[in-house]
Design a protein around this motif. Structure first.
Motif, PDB file in Angstrom:
ATOM      1  N   GLU A 386      -8.139 -19.210  24.504  1.00  0.00           N
ATOM      2  CA  GLU A 386      -8.789 -20.064  25.447  1.00  0.00           C
ATOM      3  C   GLU A 386      -8.390 -20.024  26.894  1.00  0.00           C
ATOM      4  OE1 GLU A 386      -7.756 -23.734  23.495  1.00  0.00           O
ATOM      5  OE2 GLU A 386      -7.659 -22.596  21.863  1.00  0.00           O
ATOM      6  N   PHE A 387      -7.566 -19.039  27.345  1.00  0.00           N
ATOM      7  CA  PHE A 387      -7.110 -18.823  28.678  1.00  0.00           C
ATOM      8  C   PHE A 387      -7.982 -17.728  29.403  1.00  0.00           C
ATOM      9  CE2 PHE A 387      -3.985 -21.129  26.254  1.00  0.00           C
ATOM     10  CZ  PHE A 387      -3.531 -22.202  27.069  1.00  0.00           C
ATOM     11  N   ASP A 388      -7.535 -17.537  30.704  1.00  0.00           N
ATOM     12  CA  ASP A 388      -8.169 -16.444  31.516  1.00  0.00           C
ATOM     13  C   ASP A 388      -7.494 -15.262  31.450  1.00  0.00           C
ATOM     14  OD1 ASP A 388     -10.040 -18.298  32.621  1.00  0.00           O
ATOM     15  OD2 ASP A 388      -8.643 -18.687  34.297  1.00  0.00           O
ATOM     16  N   ASN A 389      -6.234 -15.057  31.154  1.00  0.00           N
ATOM     17  CA  ASN A 389      -5.351 -14.042  30.874  1.00  0.00           C
ATOM     18  C   ASN A 389      -4.079 -14.274  29.949  1.00  0.00           C
ATOM     19  OD1 ASN A 389      -6.160 -12.467  33.404  1.00  0.00           O
ATOM     20  ND2 ASN A 389      -5.511 -14.280  34.392  1.00  0.00           N
ATOM     21  N   ILE A 390      -3.679 -12.940  29.588  1.00  0.00           N
ATOM     22  CA  ILE A 390      -2.216 -13.313  28.844  1.00  0.00           C
ATOM     23  C   ILE A 390      -1.264 -13.812  29.651  1.00  0.00           C
ATOM     24  CG2 ILE A 390      -0.729 -12.083  27.177  1.00  0.00           C
ATOM     25  CD1 ILE A 390      -2.738 -10.013  26.718  1.00  0.00           C
ATOM     26  N   SER A 391      -0.287 -14.548  29.016  1.00  0.00           N
ATOM     27  CA  SER A 391       0.753 -14.807  29.813  1.00  0.00           C
ATOM     28  C   SER A 391       1.593 -13.743  30.250  1.00  0.00           C
ATOM     29  CB  SER A 391       1.795 -15.756  28.871  1.00  0.00           C
ATOM     30  OG  SER A 391       2.951 -15.759  29.604  1.00  0.00           O
ATOM     31  N   ILE A 518     -18.207 -11.518  10.694  1.00  0.00           N
ATOM     32  CA  ILE A 518     -16.932 -11.062  11.417  1.00  0.00           C
ATOM     33  C   ILE A 518     -16.944 -10.325  12.589  1.00  0.00           C
ATOM     34  CG2 ILE A 518     -14.682  -9.975  11.322  1.00  0.00           C
ATOM     35  CD1 ILE A 518     -14.534 -11.050   8.300  1.00  0.00           C
ATOM     36  N   GLY A 519     -17.726  -9.189  12.671  1.00  0.00           N
ATOM     37  CA  GLY A 519     -18.071  -8.214  13.502  1.00  0.00           C
ATOM     38  C   GLY A 519     -18.722  -8.943  14.642  1.00  0.00           C
ATOM     39  N   ASP A 520     -19.653  -9.786  14.780  1.00  0.00           N
ATOM     40  CA  ASP A 520     -20.396 -10.394  15.797  1.00  0.00           C
ATOM     41  C   ASP A 520     -19.645 -11.587  16.302  1.00  0.00           C
ATOM     42  OD1 ASP A 520     -22.702  -9.195  15.215  1.00  0.00           O
ATOM     43  OD2 ASP A 520     -23.812 -10.732  14.122  1.00  0.00           O
ATOM     44  N   ARG A 521     -18.589 -12.338  15.627  1.00  0.00           N
ATOM     45  CA  ARG A 521     -17.803 -13.430  16.021  1.00  0.00           C
ATOM     46  C   ARG A 521     -16.681 -12.524  16.907  1.00  0.00           C
ATOM     47  NH1 ARG A 521     -15.078 -17.801  12.391  1.00  0.00           N
ATOM     48  NH2 ARG A 521     -13.147 -18.216  13.500  1.00  0.00           N
ATOM     49  N   LEU A 522     -16.020 -11.561  16.578  1.00  0.00           N
ATOM     50  CA  LEU A 522     -14.901 -10.848  17.218  1.00  0.00           C
ATOM     51  C   LEU A 522     -15.823 -10.301  18.506  1.00  0.00           C
ATOM     52  CD1 LEU A 522     -12.953  -8.900  14.562  1.00  0.00           C
ATOM     53  CD2 LEU A 522     -12.429 -10.907  15.846  1.00  0.00           C
ATOM     54  N   LYS A 523     -16.865  -9.517  18.302  1.00  0.00           N
ATOM     55  CA  LYS A 523     -17.684  -8.873  19.647  1.00  0.00           C
ATOM     56  C   LYS A 523     -17.998 -10.000  20.545  1.00  0.00           C
ATOM     57  CE  LYS A 523     -20.382  -5.486  18.682  1.00  0.00           C
ATOM     58  NZ  LYS A 523     -21.530  -4.708  18.436  1.00  0.00           N
ATOM     59  N   ALA A 524     -18.383 -11.292  20.284  1.00  0.00           N
ATOM     60  CA  ALA A 524     -18.522 -12.179  21.166  1.00  0.00           C
ATOM     61  C   ALA A 524     -17.451 -12.687  21.909  1.00  0.00           C
ATOM     62  CB  ALA A 524     -19.117 -13.396  20.482  1.00  0.00           C
ATOM     63  N   ASN A 525     -16.310 -12.820  20.936  1.00  0.00           N
ATOM     64  CA  ASN A 525     -15.118 -13.073  21.748  1.00  0.00           C
ATOM     65  C   ASN A 525     -14.584 -12.148  22.792  1.00  0.00           C
ATOM     66  OD1 ASN A 525     -14.677 -15.630  20.317  1.00  0.00           O
ATOM     67  ND2 ASN A 525     -13.118 -14.827  19.018  1.00  0.00           N
ATOM     68  N   ILE A 526     -14.742 -10.814  22.539  1.00  0.00           N
ATOM     69  CA  ILE A 526     -14.213  -9.794  23.230  1.00  0.00           C
ATOM     70  C   ILE A 526     -14.902  -9.816  24.676  1.00  0.00           C
ATOM     71  CG2 ILE A 526     -14.106  -7.320  23.502  1.00  0.00           C
ATOM     72  CD1 ILE A 526     -13.634  -7.262  20.443  1.00  0.00           C
ATOM     73  N   LYS A 527     -16.350 -10.020  24.320  1.00  0.00           N
ATOM     74  CA  LYS A 527     -17.237  -9.889  25.767  1.00  0.00           C
ATOM     75  C   LYS A 527     -16.962 -10.938  26.601  1.00  0.00           C
ATOM     76  CE  LYS A 527     -20.934  -7.120  23.603  1.00  0.00           C
ATOM     77  NZ  LYS A 527     -22.406  -6.968  23.343  1.00  0.00           N
ATOM     78  N   ARG A 528     -16.695 -12.094  25.952  1.00  0.00           N
ATOM     79  CA  ARG A 528     -16.286 -13.268  26.700  1.00  0.00           C
ATOM     80  C   ARG A 528     -15.059 -13.191  27.660  1.00  0.00           C
ATOM     81  NH1 ARG A 528     -16.454 -16.896  22.954  1.00  0.00           N
ATOM     82  NH2 ARG A 528     -13.983 -17.099  22.738  1.00  0.00           N
ATOM     83  N   ASN A 529     -14.376 -12.460  27.121  1.00  0.00           N
ATOM     84  CA  ASN A 529     -13.034 -12.205  28.135  1.00  0.00           C
ATOM     85  C   ASN A 529     -12.597 -10.740  28.328  1.00  0.00           C
ATOM     86  OD1 ASN A 529     -12.252 -14.890  27.826  1.00  0.00           O
ATOM     87  ND2 ASN A 529     -11.523 -14.579  25.492  1.00  0.00           N
TER      88      ASN A 529
END
Length: 549
Positions: A386-391, A518-529
């Motif tokens: 949910e954050f902009d970067n990794i700590s 699962i593929g679409d869900r992970l891909k959406a998460n990756i593209k968002r960040n």
């Protein structure tokens, strides 16, 4: 020509050249002075503009804040039928065309549907858990000093597993990010209600002209089911916020075991004892106390402990991919949300995966090392959560990258020699392959009784949906390693370009799963960040400093 005349001509020429050069130099100096003056004027104008923007943002923030407080005061949140009305305020800064907006979202429960028995008796001993059958979760948003009522949500009814968005309207603020902020906040609010699993809505034929824009909006915000509207027929959208079922992860190794550690902050007046007691009451744990890490061996079930890097941590028992276990994780998230637990960059989410009957051959371990290294940029993208970067602190001190871990190598044998010995079957080298456990993929846990691998990169979260996404990724990764599936990703090119490409994302997703959801869900998460900061890329390339024991 007499010599003296020739001499005078030469002297005049020299003097002329000198005067011209001096004048030219003076002109250059004047031009430089003018440039410096203009640059100072530009800088000053920029400072004035920045100051004006800061003042405008401050006034906007104050105006919105005042409107929020006025609204809350007018609502008069007093006890109704012996129970408190709920209210939660969210705030976010959004930048649109270089202008910052401070947006507030106020969620509150209203318009209760009471049970018939309660209406007959009108008992003074009101219990919201038994006497209310349903209610509305309303939202008011404040943007640019204006009060918006963005949505007409359906009722939240206890027996139902979904809530309907009747309408979503940001008025003149459409396209500025306010709608996405509203849905983000709504998803967080719904975590307080354990049975709600889906958000859905209809797409009206009236909005057919805005069809592509609407479809893009819902795709961007993680709605998996999207049926477009036509000029005569309504469409439909649906988003999963909880998927609670058997075989959610779609693993080949159905017996895979895993555990999670949820770090969080608690600084809102609530006590961790309240969380421990609620866990005990719901039979999630047999202990009502908050312990330290070295005093929990006698506790069965979920445990809450005091943490050093943040306030507290909840440690799960051994979990499997079953409906019963997902229900338990969901309950933990609901309890944490109920008592106001939250995460920041000091908090991590860690996953342990059992290896006893899963990774039994040396070649599986060296393959895991290779594939994890190839996928590490994607791991970092997903770890942002949910954050902009990794700590940065985590990448420096608690979950260093594989490239940085290589730089710490200090054994007599080379890395290649150790890999060769492991491939030959010497699994005793695994637990101490690297000299520290504070790596994104930690093998030191193999020396403990549980025999697990620990993944430490993920940012902290108390969001069930995010936790499930983390597990979908990392459990499927280890699952494919156990099957000895090889990856052909050329990671050197990705690291050199410092760019997450579409082809790279597809290669990783195709390796992990053939399940569309699962593929679409992970891909959406990756593209968002998908944008990693320069610091993270440097760490992935082995450039930087780490501070580990």
């Amino acid at each position: 020509m007499p010599e003296w005349i020739f001499f005078i001509c030469i002297m005049e020429t020299i003097i002329g050249v000198y005067i011209i050069r001096k004048a030219f130099k003076k002109r250059k100096e004047l031009e430089k002075m003018v440039e410096e003056l203009l640059e100072n004027v530009r800088r000053r104008n920029q400072e004035i503009q920045k100051e004006q923007r800061r003042n405008a943002e401050l006034m906007l923030s104050l105006e919105n804040a005042e409107n929020v407080h006025d609204f809350v005061n007018k609502m008069g949140f007093i006890q109704t039928y012996c129970h408190q009305r709920y209210l939660k305020i969210y705030q976010k800064k959004l930048v649109y065309h270089g202008i910052m907006q401070v947006i507030y979202a106020v969620f509150y429960e209203d318009d209760y549907i009471y049970e018939m028995e309660y209406l007959k008796e009108k008992s003074e001993k009101f219990d919201i858990n038994t006497d209310v059958r349903g209610f509305k979760l309303n939202c008011r948003m404040f943007i640019d000093g204006k009060d918006l009522d963005p949505s007409l949500n359906g009722y939240i009814v206890k027996e139902n597993n979904s809530i309907k968005i009747e309408e979503l309207n940001m008025h003149e603020h459409e396209g500025k990010g306010a709608g996405s902020f509203y849905l983000e906040c709504l998803s967080k609010e719904l975590l307080r209600y354990p049975k709600i699993q889906f958000i859905y809505g209809e797409l009206s034929p009236v909005d057919f002209r805005k069809k592509e824009k609407l479809l893009h909006f819902y795709r961007k915000n993680g709605f998996e089911t999207i049926i477009p509207m036509t000029e005569k027929k309504s469409g439909y959208v649906e988003k999963t916020i909880r998927w609670i079922d058997e075989d959610v992860l779609k693993l080949t190794n159905k017996g895979m075991t895993f555990g999670v550690e949820i770090e969080f902050q608690l600084r809102n007046g609530h006590s961790p004892i309240e969380i421990a007691q609620e866990m005990y009451k719901l039979e999630l744990s047999d202990c009502e106390e908050v312990r330290t890490y070295d005093t929990i061996t006698d506790i069965h079930g979920w445990k809450i402990i005091k943490e050093r890097t943040c306030d507290y941590e909840i440690i799960s028992p051994v979990l499997t991919d079953t409906k019963k276990r997902w229900e338990k994780i969901n309950l933990i998230c609901c309890i944490l949300t109920k008592y106001g637990a939250y995460t920041d960059y000091n908090c991590a989410f860690q996953v342990h995966i059992g290896t006893k009957n899963l990774l039994t051959e040396g070649k599986q371990w060296t393959l895991l090392m290779d594939v994890y290294r190839q996928f590490e940029p994607i791991t970092c993208v997903l770890s942002q959560g949910e954050f902009d970067n990794i700590s940065k602190r985590r990448l420096e001190c608690f979950a260093i990258t594989m490239a940085m871990a290589d730089k710490l190598w200090c054994k007599d044998w080379s890395i290649e020699r150790c890999r060769e010995e492991i491939e030959k079957g010497d699994l005793s080298l695994i637990s101490h392959f690297y000299r520290t456990r504070k790596i994104g993929m930690n093998w030191n846990c193999m020396s403990e009784e549980g025999k697990t691998i620990e993944f430490r990169t993920f940012n902290g979260t108390v969001d069930f949906f995010q936790i499930q996404s983390y597990l979908m990724y990392i459990c499927n990764l280890v699952d494919k390693i156990a099957l000895m599936n090889k990856s052909n990703v050329v990671i050197e090119e990705i690291l050199h370009q410092k760019k997450i490409t579409e082809e790279y994302i597809d290669a990783v997703i195709n390796y992990l799963t053939d399940d569309n959801y699962i593929g679409d869900r992970l891909k959406a998460n990756i593209k968002r960040n998908a944008n990693l900061d320069e610091f993270t890329w440097d760490m992935l390339n082995g450039q930087g400093k780490v501070y580990v024991d």
